[in-house]
Design a protein around this motif. Structure first.
Motif, PDB file in Angstrom:
ATOM      1  N   VAL A 163       1.464   0.350   1.139  1.00  0.00           N
ATOM      2  CA  VAL A 163       2.832   0.490   1.843  1.00  0.00           C
ATOM      3  C   VAL A 163       3.058   1.557   2.529  1.00  0.00           C
ATOM      4  N   ASP A 164       2.374   2.782   2.092  1.00  0.00           N
ATOM      5  CA  ASP A 164       2.850   4.025   2.883  1.00  0.00           C
ATOM      6  C   ASP A 164       2.222   4.030   4.408  1.00  0.00           C
ATOM      7  N   ALA A 165       1.404   3.259   4.525  1.00  0.00           N
ATOM      8  CA  ALA A 165       0.762   3.119   5.923  1.00  0.00           C
ATOM      9  C   ALA A 165       1.671   2.504   6.964  1.00  0.00           C
ATOM     10  N   GLY A 166       2.537   1.556   6.312  1.00  0.00           N
ATOM     11  CA  GLY A 166       3.620   0.888   7.099  1.00  0.00           C
ATOM     12  C   GLY A 166       5.042   1.445   7.039  1.00  0.00           C
ATOM     13  N   MET A 167       5.380   2.289   5.780  1.00  0.00           N
ATOM     14  CA  MET A 167       6.510   2.656   5.512  1.00  0.00           C
ATOM     15  C   MET A 167       7.247   3.378   6.537  1.00  0.00           C
TER      16      MET A 167
END
Length: 534
Positions: free
Chosen positions: A357-361
């Protein structure tokens, strides 16, 4: 191949597909992460990937195919080849609202009551919220213009912005600085692309670049992969109706009343927001009929609920951008195919394993920023104070939720140390935590009403403002605003609490006092523009 002389897929649809598909993929990743996280809903893999995601796929197919055909028909009727389909997907704000304002409280209440399967209760509450939102959207298609006329834009947008600022932006801002290498690098890419108004050479979408870079950095520093590689996850997962669970939610005592204050306003937001997006498309040259466009939007949410998804769909903002990109009708169909393959094949399990999720947050953080900024940009400058007032209840509700999360982390909120009245005295006096707990309940109504009243006062429509406050008093007197009760680990809405606890009528009396002031204002005041300036 032509559709009535119109080409259904053009080069620009490729760019449009990447943008829309990535947007929908981020929503699916969020659904998967929030639903399965043991710190949020803790749903089983079977429930999320075998029921919720296939249900979401069906709802997205319904709308994407309709809006694509609608665009082709408009192009044929007007003899044009530049008609762009309305973008459509899962409603981001409703996603967070249903998770944090409906399903999570339902799960906590079920756990406190000793229910054997609290996750199922939470899921059924989400189905009820999604169904209610869809019905409101469907019915609102026929009265959307009237709804928009009686509620100022500042009230609608600022309430939405309060949710975006608290429940979306701040949470992901915390996560950005918890994992700064990934978070700040991807944030820079998103800000550069969407606020700097530049594009990457080769035509790569900025969102795609952000996710790709974020994923690479996450693997490099050990944030990814998330656990062991999935096993046995890939396979056909067909959507199955869950009508029995929908009826179970409808028949569960008190469930509809408990979340009425979330379902109604969020449904209205979806109606008005979608209407504004249709108007935006018209301003860009594509005039779509309002009733069928909004009706199918509502139908998509209803289908979602009936097939197990708790998340409403919506007509997305940004039609002029997709059109300027060259997208026409084909990008909508391509998005439907992509989402169907991801959700029904089980491959989302591999995507969530490989793409944290960090990649798209940063994209989600950007969405929150845009929603908040729009509240100021799309309203008259003189209504800015109303926007600020409308923001506050949503931020306050998020703060109250954070305070309770902190208490649970400290070992409270369990049968040995349940939440109760003594908790208020444990907080420093200047925190006024009892006011925060009261403001949290029905905060969407509170935000809309206070912002509307402020707009009307700015426009010196004092009597009409007073009538809105009478409506606020009615809501407060029924407990749909501010009335709360203690559970073992939470504070939840308590409908009709004021009639069982007369001391809680203070909120209703307070609104009536405000109304009295405004009813008297025309006779006891006079304009004083010179003293206060423009």
């Amino acid at each position: 191949m032509l559709f009535g002389g119109v080409r259904p897929f053009v080069r620009g649809d490729v760019d449009g597909f990447f943008g829309l598909a990535l947007d929908n993929l981020v929503q699916l990743l969020l659904i998967d992460a929030l639903c399965r996280s043991p710190y949020v809903l803790g749903f089983s893999d079977e429930l999320v990937r075998g029921t919720i995601l296939p249900g979401a796929a069906i709802s997205l197919v319904v709308g994407n195919l309709f809006y694509s055909r609608q665009a082709l028909k408009l192009a044929e009727a007007e003899g044009r080849d530049d008609v762009c389909a309305l973008p459509y997907g899962i409603n981001t704000v409703s996603l967070f609202a249903h998770v944090f304002l409906v399903m999570l409280p339902a799960k906590m209440a079920a756990e406190a009551a000793g229910v054997d399967d609290p996750s199922r209760v939470a899921w059924q509450a989400g189905l009820l919220a999604c169904l209610g939102s869809g019905l409101i959207e469907l019915g609102g298609a026929f009265v959307a213009d009237k709804l928009r006329r009686i509620t100022p834009r500042a009230a609608l947008l600022s309430t939405l912005a309060g949710i975006a600022l608290g429940f979306i932006s701040l949470g992901f801002l915390f996560r950005t600085f918890a994992h700064p290498i990934v978070g700040l690098a991807t944030l820079a890419i998103v800000l550069l692309t969407y606020f700097g108004r530049v594009k990457f050479k080769g035509g790569l979408p900025g969102g795609f670049v952000a996710v790709a870079v974020g994923t690479a950095l996450a693997w490099a520093i050990g944030l990814a992969p998330d656990g062991e590689a999935p096993t046995g996850s890939v396979g056909l997962m067909l959507p199955v109706p869950v009508i029995g669970d929908v009826f179970a939610a409808l028949s569960r005592p008190g469930m509809l009343a408990a979340y009425f204050a979330v379902i109604i306003p969020m449904g209205l937001f979806n109606v008005v927001g979608s209407l504004q997006n249709i108007e935006s498309a018209e301003a860009a040259g594509d005039r779509y009929e309002v009733v069928p466009s909004l009706a199918v939007n509502g139908a998509g949410s209803i289908v979602a609920a009936l097939f197990g998804s708790c998340f409403p769909t919506t007509i997305y903002i940004g039609h002029p951008g997709w059109k300027a990109m060259g997208a026409r009708a084909g990008y909508s169909v391509a998005n439907a195919v992509f989402v169907t393959l991801v959700c029904l094949s089980g491959t989302l399990a591999w995507i969530t394993w490989a793409v944290p999720v960090d990649a798209g947050m940063a994209i989600v953080l950007w969405i929150g920023l845009v929603i908040t900024a729009q509240a100021f940009q799309a309203t008259p400058k003189e209504h800015a104070p109303a926007v600020v007032i409308g923001l506050l209840p949503g931020v306050a509700a998020w703060g109250a939720m954070m305070a309770k999360s902190g208490l649970r982390a400290a070992g409270m909120g369990n049968p040995d140390q349940p939440f109760n009245e003594a908790l208020i005295e444990a907080f420093p006096a200047d925190t006024w935590i009892d006011g925060a707990f009261a403001l949290e309940q029905g905060f969407i109504f509170t935000a809309m009403i206070l912002a509307t009243v402020t707009v009307l006062i700015i426009e010196r429509k004092f009597t009409v403002a007073g009538l809105w406050l009478v409506a606020a008093a009615a809501l407060a007197s029924t407990g749909l605003m501010h009335g709360y009760r203690w559970t073992i680990g939470d504070t939840v809405l308590d409908v009709f609490a004021p009639w069982r606890h007369p001391e809680r009528l203070g909120w209703a009396l307070g609104y009536l006092a405000m109304a009295a002031v405004l009813f008297l204002a025309p006779t006891v005041t006079e304009p004083d523009d010179a003293a206060h300036g423009p």
